[in-house]
Design an enzyme around this catalytic site. Structure first.
Site, PDB file in Angstrom:
ATOM      1  N   GLY A   1       0.792  -1.231   0.000  1.00 27.55           N
ATOM      2  CA  GLY A   1       0.000   0.000   0.000  1.00 27.55           C
ATOM      3  C   GLY A   1       0.825   1.282   0.000  1.00 27.55           C
ATOM      4  N   ILE A   2       0.427   2.229   0.836  1.00 22.45           N
ATOM      5  CA  ILE A   2       1.057   3.556   0.875  1.00 22.45           C
ATOM      6  C   ILE A   2       2.529   3.448   1.302  1.00 22.45           C
ATOM      7  CG2 ILE A   2       0.972   5.817   2.004  1.00 22.45           C
ATOM      8  CD1 ILE A   2      -2.088   5.370   2.349  1.00 22.45           C
TER       9      ILE A   2
ATOM     10  N   ASP B   1       7.840  -4.777   8.434  1.00 22.38           N
ATOM     11  CA  ASP B   1       6.433  -5.168   8.287  1.00 22.38           C
ATOM     12  C   ASP B   1       6.217  -6.525   8.952  1.00 22.38           C
ATOM     13  OD1 ASP B   1       4.178  -4.102   5.965  1.00 22.38           O
ATOM     14  OD2 ASP B   1       3.863  -6.099   6.833  1.00 22.38           O
TER      15      ASP B   1
ATOM     16  N   ASP C   1       6.707  -6.649  14.331  1.00 24.13           N
ATOM     17  CA  ASP C   1       5.339  -6.547  14.851  1.00 24.13           C
ATOM     18  C   ASP C   1       5.331  -5.355  15.791  1.00 24.13           C
ATOM     19  OD1 ASP C   1       2.909  -6.676  16.077  1.00 24.13           O
ATOM     20  OD2 ASP C   1       3.071  -8.778  16.681  1.00 24.13           O
TER      21      ASP C   1
ATOM     22  N   TYR D   1     -11.812   2.605  14.721  1.00 26.72           N
ATOM     23  CA  TYR D   1     -10.725   2.994  13.811  1.00 26.72           C
ATOM     24  C   TYR D   1     -10.569   4.521  13.829  1.00 26.72           C
ATOM     25  CZ  TYR D   1      -8.051   3.668   9.489  1.00 26.72           C
ATOM     26  OH  TYR D   1      -7.097   4.063   8.561  1.00 26.72           O
TER      27      TYR D   1
ATOM     28  N   LYS E   1      -7.237   6.874  14.920  1.00 22.78           N
ATOM     29  CA  LYS E   1      -6.574   7.851  14.045  1.00 22.78           C
ATOM     30  C   LYS E   1      -6.655   9.263  14.620  1.00 22.78           C
ATOM     31  CE  LYS E   1      -4.805   5.065  11.137  1.00 22.78           C
ATOM     32  NZ  LYS E   1      -3.345   5.020  10.880  1.00 22.78           N
TER      33      LYS E   1
ATOM     34  N   VAL F   1      -9.405   8.505   1.078  1.00 25.36           N
ATOM     35  CA  VAL F   1      -9.712   7.119   0.693  1.00 25.36           C
ATOM     36  C   VAL F   1      -8.697   6.705  -0.368  1.00 25.36           C
ATOM     37  CG1 VAL F   1     -12.134   7.063   1.330  1.00 25.36           C
ATOM     38  CG2 VAL F   1     -11.507   8.033  -0.871  1.00 25.36           C
ATOM     39  N   VAL F   2      -7.973   5.629  -0.089  1.00 18.84           N
ATOM     40  CA  VAL F   2      -6.847   5.243  -0.932  1.00 18.84           C
ATOM     41  C   VAL F   2      -7.022   3.797  -1.387  1.00 18.84           C
ATOM     42  CG1 VAL F   2      -4.337   5.251  -1.130  1.00 18.84           C
ATOM     43  CG2 VAL F   2      -5.442   6.692   0.602  1.00 18.84           C
ATOM     44  N   ASP F   3      -6.795   3.582  -2.668  1.00 14.47           N
ATOM     45  CA  ASP F   3      -6.988   2.257  -3.247  1.00 14.47           C
ATOM     46  C   ASP F   3      -5.802   1.349  -2.903  1.00 14.47           C
ATOM     47  OD1 ASP F   3      -7.911   0.141  -4.651  1.00 14.47           O
ATOM     48  OD2 ASP F   3      -7.924   1.132  -6.607  1.00 14.47           O
TER      49      ASP F   3
HETATM   50  P1  NAD Z   1      -2.271  -1.708   3.912  1.00 16.39           P
HETATM   51  O1  NAD Z   1      -3.151  -2.641   4.679  1.00 16.39           O
HETATM   52  O2  NAD Z   1      -2.208  -1.827   2.447  1.00 16.39           O
HETATM   53  O3  NAD Z   1      -0.802  -1.747   4.508  1.00 16.39           O
HETATM   54  C1  NAD Z   1      -0.575  -1.780   5.900  1.00 16.39           C
HETATM   55  C2  NAD Z   1       0.702  -2.551   6.159  1.00 16.39           C
HETATM   56  O4  NAD Z   1       0.885  -2.629   7.583  1.00 16.39           O
HETATM   57  C3  NAD Z   1       0.645  -3.994   5.637  1.00 16.39           C
HETATM   58  O5  NAD Z   1       1.789  -4.247   4.835  1.00 16.39           O
HETATM   59  C4  NAD Z   1       0.625  -4.845   6.902  1.00 16.39           C
HETATM   60  O6  NAD Z   1       1.269  -6.095   6.754  1.00 16.39           O
HETATM   61  C5  NAD Z   1       1.342  -3.946   7.907  1.00 16.39           C
HETATM   62  N1  NAD Z   1       1.026  -4.260   9.300  1.00 16.39           N
HETATM   63  C6  NAD Z   1      -0.184  -4.567   9.816  1.00 16.39           C
HETATM   64  N2  NAD Z   1      -0.063  -4.848  11.124  1.00 16.39           N
HETATM   65  C7  NAD Z   1       1.255  -4.702  11.453  1.00 16.39           C
HETATM   66  C8  NAD Z   1       2.001  -4.866  12.653  1.00 16.39           C
HETATM   67  N3  NAD Z   1       1.417  -5.265  13.790  1.00 16.39           N
HETATM   68  N4  NAD Z   1       3.328  -4.609  12.623  1.00 16.39           N
HETATM   69  C9  NAD Z   1       3.932  -4.224  11.468  1.00 16.39           C
HETATM   70  N5  NAD Z   1       3.282  -4.081  10.295  1.00 16.39           N
HETATM   71  C10 NAD Z   1       1.957  -4.320  10.291  1.00 16.39           C
HETATM   72  O7  NAD Z   1      -2.742  -0.260   4.337  1.00 16.39           O
HETATM   73  P2  NAD Z   1      -2.615   1.165   3.592  1.00 16.39           P
HETATM   74  O8  NAD Z   1      -3.931   1.458   3.006  1.00 16.39           O
HETATM   75  O9  NAD Z   1      -1.378   1.233   2.788  1.00 16.39           O
HETATM   76  O10 NAD Z   1      -2.480   2.088   4.886  1.00 16.39           O
HETATM   77  C11 NAD Z   1      -1.248   2.656   5.303  1.00 16.39           C
HETATM   78  C12 NAD Z   1      -1.558   3.687   6.368  1.00 16.39           C
HETATM   79  O11 NAD Z   1      -2.418   4.692   5.825  1.00 16.39           O
HETATM   80  C13 NAD Z   1      -2.274   3.141   7.593  1.00 16.39           C
HETATM   81  O12 NAD Z   1      -1.819   3.831   8.743  1.00 16.39           O
HETATM   82  C14 NAD Z   1      -3.722   3.486   7.323  1.00 16.39           C
HETATM   83  O13 NAD Z   1      -4.482   3.566   8.527  1.00 16.39           O
HETATM   84  C15 NAD Z   1      -3.570   4.821   6.648  1.00 16.39           C
HETATM   85  N6  NAD Z   1      -4.706   5.215   5.828  1.00 16.39           N
HETATM   86  C16 NAD Z   1      -5.146   4.437   4.788  1.00 16.39           C
HETATM   87  C17 NAD Z   1      -6.237   4.859   4.040  1.00 16.39           C
HETATM   88  C18 NAD Z   1      -6.808   4.053   2.901  1.00 16.39           C
HETATM   89  O14 NAD Z   1      -7.863   4.442   2.381  1.00 16.39           O
HETATM   90  N7  NAD Z   1      -6.173   2.971   2.452  1.00 16.39           N
HETATM   91  C19 NAD Z   1      -6.870   6.058   4.351  1.00 16.39           C
HETATM   92  C20 NAD Z   1      -6.400   6.825   5.392  1.00 16.39           C
HETATM   93  C21 NAD Z   1      -5.305   6.396   6.115  1.00 16.39           C
END
Ligand code: NAD
Length: 258
Positions: free
Chosen positions: A16-17, A36, A61, A154, A158, A186-188
């Site tokens: 993801g991000i 990760d 973790d 959630y 945040k 909102v992120v894909d």
């Molecule tokens: P994602 O689920 O694609 O990636 C999250 C990563 O965190 C994964 O690689 C996962 O393995 C890792 N992870 C989970 N639990 C863990 C742990 N205990 N220890 C270490 N790593 C762990 O999520 P994303 O959409 O890329 O989100 C990244 C950040 O952006 C997050 O903080 C999320 O809350 C925030 N965010 C996402 C969105 C969205 O729409 N996707 C929107 C707002 C904020």
């Protein structure tokens, strides 16, 4: 090359991000630790980015302080110091307020709040000990800007991240450590596939419908992509942001204005 010779730890960096930020930091001349919980995703990310000595994948973790300390020790052994932390790992869950379970509450707060805070604390301690300052970027969310009836826990995690960014930002700037945040909309990413499936269950929608609707509602005209966030992540990690302290920057296509 805004991050030449800088060392960045990115939690949740295997997807993801976080992964998009890792790729851009490497392109800016930085060295990156993808930290990760998902070993297979780490291996796939490291194989894809393939930057030899400048890229390290470590299993972490964030809910386990021994795991945080081991990750930091290994990073220091490999790179000698940490300049940047992208405190990005998080999980999602949702349920109507009257159905939220203690188990879901504990899981969300353990990863998103406890994990984020103690990772920040441990990395900041290493930065203070080294005496070279640093940059810490906490990943918040538009969900932290306002409550949402189906995602109360959630959202609360945040909102806490935005608050911690303010407190830690004030506390650590005297050591030359900037703590700031990014608030995506909102992120894909894989996370939103999970969100969509939960909305399908709780709102009785077909799979994919909620995702399409939230994308259409973004003023910019579409959902965010992971790469939409990397410019802000480079800015907040570079010297260009030295006078930016304790702020959370909205990078959300216009969804939230504050
Ligand atoms: P994602 O689920 O694609 O990636 C999250 C990563 O965190 C994964 O690689 C996962 O393995 C890792 N992870 C989970 N639990 C863990 C742990 N205990 N220890 C270490 N790593 C762990 O999520 P994303 O959409 O890329 O989100 C990244 C950040 O952006 C997050 O903080 C999320 O809350 C925030 N965010 C996402 C969105 C969205 O729409 N996707 C929107 C707002 C904020």
């Amino acid at each position: 090359m805004k991050l030449q010779d800088k060392v960045a730890v990115i939690t949740g960096g295997a997807g993801g991000i976080g992964l998009a930020i890792a790729e851009r930091y490497l392109a800016e001349g930085g060295s990156v630790v993808i930290a990760d919980i998902d070993r297979d995703a780490i291996d796939a990310a490291v194989a894809r980015l393939a930057r030899g000595e400048r890229l390290l994948g470590l299993r972490l973790d964030v809910t386990d302080s021994a795991s945080i300390n081991a990750m930091i020790d290994e990073t220091l052994r490999h790179f000698g110091g940490i300049d940047i932390l992208v405190n990005n790992a998080a999980i999602f869950d949702m349920a109507p307020v009257l159905e939220v379970t203690e188990e879901s509450y504990d899981r969300l707060f353990n990863v998103n709040v406890k994990g984020a805070f103690f990772t920040l604390q441990a990395v900041a301690s290493a930065m203070v000990k080294r005496g070279a300052g640093g940059k810490i970027i906490n990943m918040a969310s538009q969900a932290g800007r306002r409550g949402e009836s189906l995602a109360s826990m959630y959202c609360a995690t945040k909102a806490t991240i935005i608050s911690l960014t303010q407190s830690c930002g004030q506390a650590l700037i005297s050591y030359g450590i900037n703590v700031n945040g990014i608030s995506p909309g909102v992120v894909d990413t894989p996370m939103w596939d999970e969100v969509d499936a939960l909305f399908a269950r709780y709102e009785g929608r077909p799979l994919g419908e909620k995702k399409r609707l939230v994308g259409e509602a973004v003023p910019y005209g579409r959902m965010g992509r992971p790469e939409d966030h990397v410019g802000a992540a480079v800015f907040l990690a570079s010297e260009d942001s030295n006078y930016v302290v304790a702020q959370t920057l909205n990078v959300d296509g216009g969804n939230w204005m504050s």
